[in-house]
Design a protein around this motif. Sequence first.
Motif, PDB file in Angstrom:
ATOM      1  N   SER A   1       0.789  -1.238   0.000  1.00 56.59           N
ATOM      2  CA  SER A   1       0.000   0.000   0.000  1.00 56.59           C
ATOM      3  C   SER A   1       0.818   1.282   0.000  1.00 56.59           C
ATOM      4  O   SER A   1       0.252   2.379  -0.015  1.00 56.59           O
ATOM      5  CB  SER A   1      -0.940   0.022   1.218  1.00 56.59           C
ATOM      6  N   HIS A   2       2.133   1.140   0.041  1.00 52.30           N
ATOM      7  CA  HIS A   2       2.973   2.331  -0.160  1.00 52.30           C
ATOM      8  C   HIS A   2       4.373   1.873  -0.548  1.00 52.30           C
ATOM      9  O   HIS A   2       5.076   1.245   0.241  1.00 52.30           O
ATOM     10  CB  HIS A   2       3.059   3.203   1.092  1.00 52.30           C
ATOM     11  N   THR A   3       4.761   2.205  -1.780  1.00 51.87           N
ATOM     12  CA  THR A   3       6.111   1.834  -2.198  1.00 51.87           C
ATOM     13  C   THR A   3       6.680   2.869  -3.155  1.00 51.87           C
ATOM     14  O   THR A   3       5.959   3.729  -3.675  1.00 51.87           O
ATOM     15  CB  THR A   3       6.129   0.433  -2.863  1.00 51.87           C
ATOM     16  N   HIS A   4       7.985   2.779  -3.328  1.00 50.43           N
ATOM     17  CA  HIS A   4       8.683   3.574  -4.332  1.00 50.43           C
ATOM     18  C   HIS A   4       9.361   2.566  -5.251  1.00 50.43           C
ATOM     19  O   HIS A   4      10.033   1.653  -4.757  1.00 50.43           O
ATOM     20  CB  HIS A   4       9.753   4.460  -3.697  1.00 50.43           C
ATOM     21  N   ILE A   5       9.152   2.714  -6.528  1.00 50.53           N
ATOM     22  CA  ILE A   5       9.826   1.822  -7.471  1.00 50.53           C
ATOM     23  C   ILE A   5      11.052   2.582  -7.959  1.00 50.53           C
ATOM     24  O   ILE A   5      10.933   3.496  -8.770  1.00 50.53           O
ATOM     25  CB  ILE A   5       8.879   1.430  -8.619  1.00 50.53           C
TER      26      ILE A   5
ATOM     27  N   GLY B   1       0.304  12.059  -2.162  1.00 54.57           N
ATOM     28  CA  GLY B   1       1.316  11.634  -1.195  1.00 54.57           C
ATOM     29  C   GLY B   1       2.576  11.156  -1.890  1.00 54.57           C
ATOM     30  O   GLY B   1       2.604  11.099  -3.120  1.00 54.57           O
ATOM     31  N   GLU B   2       3.638  10.798  -1.170  1.00 53.67           N
ATOM     32  CA  GLU B   2       3.566  10.989   0.245  1.00 53.67           C
ATOM     33  C   GLU B   2       3.921  12.411   0.579  1.00 53.67           C
ATOM     34  O   GLU B   2       4.862  12.982   0.028  1.00 53.67           O
ATOM     35  CB  GLU B   2       4.468   9.978   0.979  1.00 53.67           C
ATOM     36  N   ILE B   3       3.139  12.973   1.491  1.00 47.95           N
ATOM     37  CA  ILE B   3       3.341  14.351   1.918  1.00 47.95           C
ATOM     38  C   ILE B   3       3.413  14.362   3.445  1.00 47.95           C
ATOM     39  O   ILE B   3       3.000  13.414   4.104  1.00 47.95           O
ATOM     40  CB  ILE B   3       2.200  15.267   1.423  1.00 47.95           C
TER      41      ILE B   3
ATOM     42  N   THR C   1       5.943  -1.814   1.955  1.00 44.72           N
ATOM     43  CA  THR C   1       7.406  -1.994   2.012  1.00 44.72           C
ATOM     44  C   THR C   1       8.144  -0.651   2.035  1.00 44.72           C
ATOM     45  O   THR C   1       9.269  -0.573   2.498  1.00 44.72           O
ATOM     46  CB  THR C   1       7.925  -2.768   0.783  1.00 44.72           C
ATOM     47  N   ASP C   2       7.557   0.393   1.432  1.00 51.07           N
ATOM     48  CA  ASP C   2       8.232   1.680   1.233  1.00 51.07           C
ATOM     49  C   ASP C   2       9.368   1.558   0.213  1.00 51.07           C
ATOM     50  O   ASP C   2      10.253   2.406   0.168  1.00 51.07           O
ATOM     51  CB  ASP C   2       8.760   2.253   2.562  1.00 51.07           C
ATOM     52  N   GLY C   3       9.356   0.486  -0.572  1.00 51.35           N
ATOM     53  CA  GLY C   3      10.362   0.341  -1.635  1.00 51.35           C
ATOM     54  C   GLY C   3      11.504  -0.572  -1.241  1.00 51.35           C
ATOM     55  O   GLY C   3      11.732  -0.849  -0.064  1.00 51.35           O
TER      56      GLY C   3
END
Length: 271
Positions: free
Chosen positions: A5-9, A111-113, A216-218
Amino acid sequence: MIIDSHTHIDNRSSLGIGIEERNPAEFDDFKQCIEEKKLVVLANAACPAEFDELSKIGGIFTSFGIHPWSTHEFCHYSDESNSADYKQIQGHIQREVNAMEAYYKKAHAVGEIGMDSVWCTCDLTLQRELFMQQLNLAEKLGKPVILHTKGQEREIGEILRHYSVKKLVHWYSCEQYLENFIVQDCYFTVGPNYTINNAVKNIISSVPLGRILVETDGISAVEWAVGRKTKAADIPAMLRGAIEAIAGSKNISADFAEKSIEENFYRFLEI
Ligand SMILES: [Zn+2]
């Protein structure tokens, strides 16, 4: 289905490194996992170029926003700037955020903010201004927001009371103020260090099942948190571990927890 639900590729573009330096292997690995339906992700875009790049992945969900770590770069603020320049900078923030409205609108979430006084040294007055301008736009567009709160949990909890948007607090890792967010009906993601970090364990035990998600946040965040090399194909099993921990804490089956988390994700995004 397992949902990140929140990652950076490849999150280097959010750190101010050009999109041309993207890690093509990581991008392709994610593209394959997502398009083969092994993983659903809400991937973060920190600039229009990154948003356009992520949009090439079929079936991806995206968030769009300026990260608090990028505040000085976004504001063209330097050590030589002084508080007399603030009014001018505030005008700049408002104009620049509004100029990107089409991207905030196309994204599934803003987001993310947020704000950060632990992992970045950007001026907090400017961080707050950038954060609130993006909240204003999210509210105007009716978009949910993804929040970065590191070290600023207390203040952000107060600011949010003025905004009627859906809120997801990403990887909350503070041992205080959690109740301020729970009473505002926030959603929360469990970060990858859920086995070792007390604040993250507290999210698992304190947040109701209907408001909990996993992330994971990436890749680089996972490697930092768990201390081992990771690739996109490892993520479903890793997130299933977090889901099992949630299931254990709530005394339900892992399959039921996974289904509930999936429902939470689509409810949060109003899809
Ligand atoms: Zn992030």
